[in-house]
Design a protein around this motif. Structure first.
Motif, mmCIF file in Angstrom:
data_model
loop_
_atom_site.group_PDB
_atom_site.id
_atom_site.type_symbol
_atom_site.label_atom_id
_atom_site.label_comp_id
_atom_site.label_asym_id
_atom_site.label_seq_id
_atom_site.Cartn_x
_atom_site.Cartn_y
_atom_site.Cartn_z
ATOM 1 N N ARG A 328 7.150 -4.363 13.762
ATOM 2 C CA ARG A 328 8.169 -5.414 13.833
ATOM 3 C C ARG A 328 8.611 -5.636 15.275
ATOM 4 N NH1 ARG A 328 9.917 -3.138 8.795
ATOM 5 N NH2 ARG A 328 11.371 -1.742 9.893
ATOM 6 N N GLY A 329 8.663 -4.548 16.039
ATOM 7 C CA GLY A 329 8.996 -4.681 17.452
ATOM 8 C C GLY A 329 7.934 -5.441 18.230
ATOM 9 N N ARG A 330 6.725 -5.476 17.708
ATOM 10 C CA ARG A 330 5.641 -6.212 18.355
ATOM 11 C C ARG A 330 5.477 -7.614 17.774
ATOM 12 N NH1 ARG A 330 0.794 -1.931 17.973
ATOM 13 N NH2 ARG A 330 -0.395 -3.844 18.429
ATOM 14 N N GLY A 331 6.425 -8.024 16.927
ATOM 15 C CA GLY A 331 6.410 -9.395 16.433
ATOM 16 C C GLY A 331 5.767 -9.607 15.077
ATOM 17 N N ALA A 332 5.391 -8.542 14.369
ATOM 18 C CA ALA A 332 4.760 -8.686 13.050
ATOM 19 C C ALA A 332 5.831 -8.776 11.973
ATOM 20 C CB ALA A 332 3.831 -7.512 12.768
ATOM 21 N N LYS A 333 5.593 -9.606 10.972
ATOM 22 C CA LYS A 333 6.489 -9.675 9.823
ATOM 23 C C LYS A 333 6.010 -8.675 8.772
ATOM 24 C CE LYS A 333 8.118 -14.417 10.311
ATOM 25 N NZ LYS A 333 8.314 -15.735 9.645
ATOM 26 N N THR A 334 6.941 -7.957 8.185
ATOM 27 C CA THR A 334 6.596 -6.925 7.207
ATOM 28 C C THR A 334 7.370 -7.141 5.918
ATOM 29 O OG1 THR A 334 8.323 -5.369 7.921
ATOM 30 C CG2 THR A 334 6.219 -5.289 9.097
ATOM 31 N N VAL A 335 6.742 -6.753 4.816
ATOM 32 C CA VAL A 335 7.376 -6.802 3.498
ATOM 33 C C VAL A 335 7.106 -5.472 2.809
ATOM 34 C CG1 VAL A 335 7.342 -7.845 1.198
ATOM 35 C CG2 VAL A 335 7.265 -9.293 3.233
ATOM 36 N N VAL A 336 8.138 -4.900 2.203
ATOM 37 C CA VAL A 336 8.001 -3.624 1.499
ATOM 38 C C VAL A 336 8.249 -3.852 0.012
ATOM 39 C CG1 VAL A 336 8.883 -1.280 1.230
ATOM 40 C CG2 VAL A 336 8.710 -2.294 3.517
ATOM 41 N N MET A 337 7.330 -3.380 -0.816
ATOM 42 C CA MET A 337 7.501 -3.358 -2.263
ATOM 43 C C MET A 337 7.393 -1.908 -2.712
ATOM 44 S SD MET A 337 5.098 -6.584 -3.374
ATOM 45 C CE MET A 337 5.258 -8.190 -2.575
ATOM 46 N N ARG A 338 8.089 -1.560 -3.771
ATOM 47 C CA ARG A 338 8.104 -0.150 -4.174
ATOM 48 C C ARG A 338 8.165 -0.034 -5.690
ATOM 49 N NH1 ARG A 338 11.267 1.214 -0.658
ATOM 50 N NH2 ARG A 338 9.876 2.392 0.696
ATOM 51 N N GLY A 339 7.346 0.855 -6.248
ATOM 52 C CA GLY A 339 7.397 1.130 -7.672
ATOM 53 C C GLY A 339 8.420 2.210 -7.978
ATOM 54 N N TYR A 340 9.054 2.088 -9.150
ATOM 55 C CA TYR A 340 10.039 3.087 -9.581
ATOM 56 C C TYR A 340 9.648 3.618 -10.956
ATOM 57 C CZ TYR A 340 12.804 1.166 -5.754
ATOM 58 O OH TYR A 340 13.234 0.753 -4.521
ATOM 59 N N GLU A 341 9.742 4.912 -11.119
ATOM 60 C CA GLU A 341 9.257 5.555 -12.340
ATOM 61 C C GLU A 341 9.913 4.993 -13.591
ATOM 62 O OE1 GLU A 341 8.330 10.088 -13.985
ATOM 63 O OE2 GLU A 341 9.697 9.774 -12.300
ATOM 64 N N GLY A 342 11.194 4.668 -13.528
ATOM 65 C CA GLY A 342 11.897 4.186 -14.712
ATOM 66 C C GLY A 342 11.811 2.699 -14.935
ATOM 67 N N GLU A 343 11.039 1.966 -14.088
ATOM 68 C CA GLU A 343 10.993 0.511 -14.196
ATOM 69 C C GLU A 343 9.585 -0.021 -14.414
ATOM 70 O OE1 GLU A 343 12.975 -1.229 -10.868
ATOM 71 O OE2 GLU A 343 14.849 -0.154 -11.218
ATOM 72 N N MET A 344 8.696 0.807 -14.952
ATOM 73 C CA MET A 344 7.318 0.366 -15.156
ATOM 74 C C MET A 344 7.212 -0.693 -16.249
ATOM 75 S SD MET A 344 5.153 3.912 -14.711
ATOM 76 C CE MET A 344 3.574 3.049 -14.820
ATOM 77 N N HIS A 345 8.263 -0.834 -17.074
ATOM 78 C CA HIS A 345 8.247 -1.847 -18.131
ATOM 79 C C HIS A 345 8.727 -3.203 -17.635
ATOM 80 C CE1 HIS A 345 12.378 -0.464 -17.946
ATOM 81 N NE2 HIS A 345 12.754 -1.537 -18.626
ATOM 82 N N LEU A 346 9.220 -3.287 -16.401
ATOM 83 C CA LEU A 346 9.733 -4.544 -15.869
ATOM 84 C C LEU A 346 8.610 -5.288 -15.154
ATOM 85 C CD1 LEU A 346 13.153 -3.355 -14.394
ATOM 86 C CD2 LEU A 346 12.732 -4.485 -16.580
ATOM 87 N N ALA A 347 8.137 -6.364 -15.762
ATOM 88 C CA ALA A 347 7.019 -7.112 -15.189
ATOM 89 C C ALA A 347 7.415 -7.717 -13.838
ATOM 90 C CB ALA A 347 6.583 -8.216 -16.150
ATOM 91 N N TYR A 348 6.566 -7.510 -12.842
ATOM 92 C CA TYR A 348 6.701 -8.086 -11.499
ATOM 93 C C TYR A 348 7.935 -7.579 -10.743
ATOM 94 C CZ TYR A 348 3.157 -11.339 -13.219
ATOM 95 O OH TYR A 348 2.014 -11.886 -13.749
ATOM 96 N N GLY A 349 8.497 -6.445 -11.168
ATOM 97 C CA GLY A 349 9.681 -5.934 -10.482
ATOM 98 C C GLY A 349 9.473 -5.761 -8.980
ATOM 99 N N PRO A 350 8.440 -5.012 -8.524
ATOM 100 C CA PRO A 350 8.238 -4.846 -7.080
ATOM 101 C C PRO A 350 7.915 -6.163 -6.378
ATOM 102 C CG PRO A 350 7.031 -3.180 -8.337
ATOM 103 C CD PRO A 350 7.511 -4.198 -9.323
ATOM 104 N N ILE A 351 7.185 -7.059 -7.052
ATOM 105 C CA ILE A 351 6.835 -8.345 -6.442
ATOM 106 C C ILE A 351 8.100 -9.151 -6.168
ATOM 107 C CG2 ILE A 351 5.493 -10.460 -6.696
ATOM 108 C CD1 ILE A 351 3.750 -8.006 -6.521
ATOM 109 N N VAL A 352 9.008 -9.175 -7.153
ATOM 110 C CA VAL A 352 10.275 -9.892 -6.973
ATOM 111 C C VAL A 352 11.032 -9.321 -5.781
ATOM 112 C CG1 VAL A 352 12.523 -10.367 -8.005
ATOM 113 C CG2 VAL A 352 10.454 -10.576 -9.387
#
Length: 470
Positions: A328-352
């Motif tokens: 990011r300091g070099r000008g790159a845009k970053t996006v972080v998505m993360r899976g959670y053990e208790g939310e595997m039933h939520l469709a597209y949760g990390p994508i959202v």
């Protein structure tokens, strides 16, 4: 003991001891379906806001009270647990929900040593039609969105079940049945090249080489019409092999009784394919920032996939976060998505989670002005407030038509490329992917398989000990 049967695959049917229940409002059926599918207690004020979004608090609570009263009367006081603050559907052996049965039989088929074909076939037969087909609530868009995502998730599971059943039938040498189920697989997912390739091989193995060639041409036509893309190299290579009479031989036949259950890691369809295509190294715990920086610098016209695995607590997430901060300091845009053990039933949760980061960025409004409206309409399925930066109404096309899912996936891919790849390639980091839901995995798989020609770095992190079969 009275029995409650809730059928949600296809037209909704609710029966008490085999007799359909009668209620005077669609909201009661919608509420029962929502409670049955979520399987958890819900606060009354949350249900009131969900089902009556346009009413004020007092009117919404009153409407909920009347609906609960009608539903309790139809169920004759059984199963529905209502307190002053919470509403819940009691789930025990007296309650049968066809969606749960469908999923259980699919899981049973994958895990059993014996009768995998029978269990998978029974699951497929339960799938009469899409989730709550023909049902909608005109005054509750949140419910309609929830219903649409449930339907999409179940169609994906049906596709996975058909894929598994076709594999079992091929192993058993039952090519005729495999062809029948492959055709159904393609009916629900016409742009799935793996299904096209299976059918091409099956036609070849049954001596119908002409049908195999026509199947390839159908695949080419559909991809061109819906996505304006050519087939993957492996699809074309199989077609050419069939033309030269050099198609792969059918697998050695095994009996269903001797077939061992499959334990495929959740990453197999996503990471393995991408790594095989790109030839990228696996980044282990001993790798450091210099190696990640080198891999990033190699991203030019084509994207890169890097995988990071390790046991819990070894610092892999810290390593990647330090790398992202440097980039990011070099000008790159970053996006972080993360899976959670208790939310595997939520469709597209990390994508959202990731898309919301992009939508809430300071420069989103100027970016949105450059994007096609149909792309933004697709994006609004997951991040509705993206529409606030656009003038006029964005109408999302229905999700039940041919190629709808592929158009949706392509829109998300193009949006991420447009918002992340500026002067420098963007970086997508998906952490704890072993806990990412299946719908998100499908979308990420679509993105990863199309890194060629798209300057983006994708980093996947997971714990090996938490992956089935790992």
């Amino acid at each position: 003991m009275a029995q409650l049967k809730i059928s949600l695959l296809g037209a909704v049917r609710v029966e008490r001891d085999g007799v359909p229940i009668e209620v005077d409002t669609r909201k009661a059926i919608a509420l029962l379906a929502y409670l049955a599918m979520t399987g958890v207690p819900h606060r009354r004020d949350a249900l009131a806001a969900f089902f009556w979004p346009e009413a004020d608090d007092e009117r919404a609570r009153g409407a909920l009270r009347r609906t609960l009263s009608a539903l309790r009367g139809a169920l004759k006081g059984d199963w529905l647990l209502v307190s002053r603050d919470v509403v819940e559907l009691r789930r025990d052996s007296s309650v049968m929900v066809d969606v749960a049965e469908f999923r259980a039989r699919l899981d049973d088929g994958r895990r059993r040593v014996n009768n995998s074909i029978d269990a998978a076939t029974q699951a497929i037969q339960l799938y009469r039609d899409d989730f709550m087909a023909g049902f909608s609530l005109r005054d509750s868009p949140s419910f309609d969105d929830w219903q649409a995502f449930q339907a999409e998730d179940l169609r994906r599971e049906l596709g996975e079940g058909l894929e598994f059943l076709v594999s079992c039938l091929i192993d058993a040498g039952e090519f005729g049945k495999a062809i029948s189920y492959s055709r159904r697989w393609l009916l629900i997912d016409p742009l799935n090249e793996d299904a096209h390739r299976r059918l091409m091989l099956l036609y070849t193995w049954t001596g119908d080489r002409g049908a195999a060639v026509r199947q390839y041409r159908d695949c080419v036509r559909l991809l061109d019409q819906e996505l304006r893309v050519a087939p993957l190299d492996e699809t074309t290579a199989l077609y050419q092999a069939i033309q030269r009479h050099e198609a792969p031989e059918p697998p050695m036949r095994t009996s269903n009784d001797a077939r061992t259950a499959e334990t495929v890691p959740v990453l197999s369809r996503l990471a393995d394919v991408a790594i095989d295509q790109s030839g990228l190294p696996l980044v282990g715990r001993a790798r450091d920032l210099a190696l990640l920086g080198t891999l990033y610098d190699q991203v030019q016209h084509d994207g890169r996939l890097v995988t990071v695995e390790g046991e819990a607590g070894v610092g892999k997430t810290y390593l990647i976060e330090a790398f992202l901060k440097e980039m990011r300091g070099r000008g790159a845009k970053t996006v972080v998505m993360r899976g959670y053990e208790g939310e595997m039933h939520l469709a597209y949760g990390p994508i959202v989670e990731g898309l919301r980061t992009l939508v809430e960025a300071e420069d989103f409004e100027s970016t949105a002005a450059r994007l096609p409206r149909h792309l933004l309409a697709e994006l609004c399925r997951l991040v509705p407030h993206a529409a606030s930066s656009v003038s006029g109404v964005l109408d999302s096309p229905p999700m039940d038509g041919p190629g709808a899912q592929a158009r949706f996936f392509e829109a998300v891919l193009q949006f991420m490329l447009a918002t992340m790849s500026d002067e420098r390639p963007g970086i997508l980091f998906v952490d704890d992917i072993q806990w990412v839901d299946h719908a998100s995995l499908d979308l990420l798989g679509y993105l990863v398989r199309r890194l060629r020609g798209h300057p983006m770095m994708v980093i996947l992190g997971w714990r090996r000990e938490d992956i089935a079969g790992g």
